[in-house]
Design a protein around this motif. Sequence first.
Motif, PDB file in Angstrom:
ATOM      1  N   HIS A 115      45.748  60.452 -14.322  1.00 34.88           N
ATOM      2  CA  HIS A 115      45.273  59.861 -13.070  1.00 34.88           C
ATOM      3  C   HIS A 115      46.448  59.365 -12.233  1.00 34.88           C
ATOM      4  CE1 HIS A 115      43.372  56.265 -10.848  1.00 34.88           C
ATOM      5  NE2 HIS A 115      43.091  57.359 -10.167  1.00 34.88           N
ATOM      6  N   ALA A 116      47.466  58.806 -12.898  1.00 33.84           N
ATOM      7  CA  ALA A 116      48.645  58.319 -12.177  1.00 33.84           C
ATOM      8  C   ALA A 116      49.331  59.451 -11.428  1.00 33.84           C
ATOM      9  CB  ALA A 116      49.615  57.652 -13.146  1.00 33.84           C
ATOM     10  N   LEU A 117      49.458  60.614 -12.073  1.00 25.12           N
ATOM     11  CA  LEU A 117      50.085  61.756 -11.403  1.00 25.12           C
ATOM     12  C   LEU A 117      49.224  62.249 -10.243  1.00 25.12           C
ATOM     13  CD1 LEU A 117      51.738  64.074 -14.090  1.00 25.12           C
ATOM     14  CD2 LEU A 117      52.768  62.300 -12.672  1.00 25.12           C
ATOM     15  N   ALA A 118      47.910  62.298 -10.445  1.00 23.60           N
ATOM     16  CA  ALA A 118      47.017  62.762  -9.383  1.00 23.60           C
ATOM     17  C   ALA A 118      47.055  61.815  -8.178  1.00 23.60           C
ATOM     18  CB  ALA A 118      45.593  62.886  -9.912  1.00 23.60           C
ATOM     19  N   ALA A 119      47.086  60.522  -8.446  1.00 25.97           N
ATOM     20  CA  ALA A 119      47.037  59.531  -7.369  1.00 25.97           C
ATOM     21  C   ALA A 119      48.361  59.408  -6.619  1.00 25.97           C
ATOM     22  CB  ALA A 119      46.638  58.173  -7.933  1.00 25.97           C
ATOM     23  N   THR A 120      49.428  59.983  -7.186  1.00 24.59           N
ATOM     24  CA  THR A 120      50.737  59.931  -6.523  1.00 24.59           C
ATOM     25  C   THR A 120      51.204  61.325  -6.108  1.00 24.59           C
ATOM     26  OG1 THR A 120      51.789  59.968  -8.712  1.00 24.59           O
ATOM     27  CG2 THR A 120      51.483  57.816  -7.679  1.00 24.59           C
ATOM     28  N   ASP A 121      50.271  62.246  -5.985  1.00 24.76           N
ATOM     29  CA  ASP A 121      50.592  63.596  -5.532  1.00 24.76           C
ATOM     30  C   ASP A 121      50.761  63.580  -4.013  1.00 24.76           C
ATOM     31  OD1 ASP A 121      50.619  66.271  -4.723  1.00 24.76           O
ATOM     32  OD2 ASP A 121      49.229  66.905  -6.285  1.00 24.76           O
ATOM     33  N   GLU A 123      50.816  65.807  -1.891  1.00 27.49           N
ATOM     34  CA  GLU A 123      50.025  66.808  -1.174  1.00 27.49           C
ATOM     35  C   GLU A 123      48.557  66.430  -1.065  1.00 27.49           C
ATOM     36  OE1 GLU A 123      51.266  69.516   0.335  1.00 27.49           O
ATOM     37  OE2 GLU A 123      53.244  68.782  -0.233  1.00 27.49           O
ATOM     38  N   THR A 124      48.050  65.608  -2.012  1.00 28.63           N
ATOM     39  CA  THR A 124      46.606  65.377  -2.062  1.00 28.63           C
ATOM     40  C   THR A 124      46.171  63.918  -2.063  1.00 28.63           C
ATOM     41  OG1 THR A 124      46.629  65.489  -4.491  1.00 28.63           O
ATOM     42  CG2 THR A 124      46.249  67.556  -3.304  1.00 28.63           C
ATOM     43  N   SER A 125      47.085  62.982  -2.275  1.00 30.90           N
ATOM     44  CA  SER A 125      46.707  61.567  -2.348  1.00 30.90           C
ATOM     45  C   SER A 125      46.614  60.964  -0.949  1.00 30.90           C
ATOM     46  CB  SER A 125      47.741  60.791  -3.164  1.00 30.90           C
ATOM     47  OG  SER A 125      47.548  59.391  -3.010  1.00 30.90           O
ATOM     48  N   PRO A 126      45.410  60.558  -0.504  1.00 30.74           N
ATOM     49  CA  PRO A 126      45.264  59.975   0.836  1.00 30.74           C
ATOM     50  C   PRO A 126      46.127  58.730   1.027  1.00 30.74           C
ATOM     51  CG  PRO A 126      43.117  60.569  -0.058  1.00 30.74           C
ATOM     52  CD  PRO A 126      44.096  60.703  -1.178  1.00 30.74           C
ATOM     53  N   ALA A 127      46.174  57.867   0.019  1.00 28.34           N
ATOM     54  CA  ALA A 127      46.953  56.628   0.135  1.00 28.34           C
ATOM     55  C   ALA A 127      48.438  56.943   0.290  1.00 28.34           C
ATOM     56  CB  ALA A 127      46.722  55.744  -1.094  1.00 28.34           C
ATOM     57  N   LEU A 128      48.940  57.882  -0.508  1.00 24.34           N
ATOM     58  CA  LEU A 128      50.361  58.217  -0.426  1.00 24.34           C
ATOM     59  C   LEU A 128      50.681  58.945   0.871  1.00 24.34           C
ATOM     60  CD1 LEU A 128      53.149  58.190  -1.546  1.00 24.34           C
ATOM     61  CD2 LEU A 128      52.606  60.166  -2.959  1.00 24.34           C
ATOM     62  N   GLU A 323      41.752  50.768  -3.710  1.00 26.84           N
ATOM     63  CA  GLU A 323      40.440  51.425  -3.738  1.00 26.84           C
ATOM     64  C   GLU A 323      40.589  52.929  -3.551  1.00 26.84           C
ATOM     65  OE1 GLU A 323      38.230  49.407  -0.734  1.00 26.84           O
ATOM     66  OE2 GLU A 323      37.831  47.646  -1.984  1.00 26.84           O
ATOM     67  N   GLN A 324      41.491  53.343  -2.641  1.00 24.97           N
ATOM     68  CA  GLN A 324      41.744  54.780  -2.435  1.00 24.97           C
ATOM     69  C   GLN A 324      42.340  55.403  -3.699  1.00 24.97           C
ATOM     70  OE1 GLN A 324      44.200  54.790   1.197  1.00 24.97           O
ATOM     71  NE2 GLN A 324      42.639  56.072   2.114  1.00 24.97           N
ATOM     72  N   ILE A 325      43.295  54.707  -4.313  1.00 23.07           N
ATOM     73  CA  ILE A 325      43.949  55.225  -5.507  1.00 23.07           C
ATOM     74  C   ILE A 325      42.936  55.377  -6.647  1.00 23.07           C
ATOM     75  CG2 ILE A 325      45.590  54.594  -7.335  1.00 23.07           C
ATOM     76  CD1 ILE A 325      47.317  53.321  -5.072  1.00 23.07           C
ATOM     77  N   GLN A 326      42.112  54.379  -6.841  1.00 20.97           N
ATOM     78  CA  GLN A 326      41.168  54.421  -7.960  1.00 20.97           C
ATOM     79  C   GLN A 326      40.048  55.428  -7.732  1.00 20.97           C
ATOM     80  OE1 GLN A 326      40.183  50.211  -8.358  1.00 20.97           O
ATOM     81  NE2 GLN A 326      41.800  49.936  -9.876  1.00 20.97           N
ATOM     82  N   ALA A 327      39.849  55.857  -6.493  1.00 22.01           N
ATOM     83  CA  ALA A 327      38.818  56.850  -6.207  1.00 22.01           C
ATOM     84  C   ALA A 327      39.297  58.273  -6.488  1.00 22.01           C
ATOM     85  CB  ALA A 327      38.385  56.737  -4.750  1.00 22.01           C
ATOM     86  N   VAL A 328      40.605  58.452  -6.674  1.00 25.30           N
ATOM     87  CA  VAL A 328      41.148  59.789  -6.956  1.00 25.30           C
ATOM     88  C   VAL A 328      40.647  60.266  -8.308  1.00 25.30           C
ATOM     89  CG1 VAL A 328      43.252  61.106  -7.402  1.00 25.30           C
ATOM     90  CG2 VAL A 328      43.191  59.440  -5.533  1.00 25.30           C
ATOM     91  N   GLU A 329      40.172  61.498  -8.348  1.00 27.26           N
ATOM     92  CA  GLU A 329      39.694  62.071  -9.614  1.00 27.26           C
ATOM     93  C   GLU A 329      40.842  62.563 -10.455  1.00 27.26           C
ATOM     94  OE1 GLU A 329      36.633  61.978 -10.706  1.00 27.26           O
ATOM     95  OE2 GLU A 329      35.939  60.957  -8.889  1.00 27.26           O
TER      96      GLU A 329
END
Length: 329
Positions: A115-121, A123-128, A323-329
């Motif tokens: 999840h950490a890698l997905a949330a810090t991508d 290309e795809t992480s809205p927050a980042l 909230e955005q980070i935790q919503a990432v699948e």
Amino acid sequence: MLHKSIINLLTGAAFALTLTGAASAAELRYAHVGAEGDIQTIFAAQAAEGIDAATNSEVTVSVYPASQLGGVAEMVDGVRMGSISMGHHDFASLARLVPEVAVFNAPFIYRDGAHALAATDPETSPALQAINEQLVAQGVRIIGRIYRGDRHISSNFEVKTPEDLSGKPFRAVPLELWVSMIKGFGAIPTPVEVAELPTALMTGVVVGQENPLTMIASNNLNEVQSHVSMTGHMRAVLAVFVNEEVWQGLTEEQRTAITTVLDEEAEKSLQMATEGEAELVEELKGRGMTILTEADGLDLDAFREGVSAQIAQDFPNFTPLIEQIQAVE
């Protein structure tokens, strides 16, 4: 006469991006502070090899590890100015440019390493992506990430709940985010430099600290600490960032090749960290430490609730980003 800062910028850019005849060929200087054997050091070396291969040597990367080009602040300034092409460190190291970027180091926001890698991508992480827009305005862009491992609590007594640390002096990294987290642990934040940590633990200046198992083992903290509570409160993810002018000087194909390599190396870093932690648990047990997990009564929910409440109080602007980070699948 050109202003001194402009001269420095132009000189730095010349060092950072060396054109070799054709505009599509470049040599990048990659700096970091990691020591030999660390996951981040392996990542940078393998990424350099991968980028060379993926671009048919049109883009070559020279890596400068172990603070060869300066400490964290110097590295960040170097990348921003262009004297260093790219580097990596904790997301919070970029907080001088955009304070909200520190949210990616916040405790208890990732479910696990994947999840950490997905949330810090990037290309795809809205927050980042939102934070990256602000960083680009400062001359820096995040283009990748490294998974370095999880941080856990070590102590010289059994720690299963925040109540076990209540009112006790606990080592805090001298950064606001860490001080807030230690308060959430129920302890008294006590700043101690890492070089002084073994002595501080031995003399009782602090009764515990938190770090990845790699640090606990390599610094022989088992000699002054008896227990490790596997809280995994922070998933240690590092940001890989590049000078924006250098990035835009590459072709679209080269940028795509580089980000593909960085994504592949990020997945490898997660695998290395996961496998390495399992081995370190057994090593530390062999050195006489007691390892506490949820099966042993470690109350992760109590730590999560206490820390999350403290972070929300001290960093209210983090809430929508979390909230955005935790919503990432």
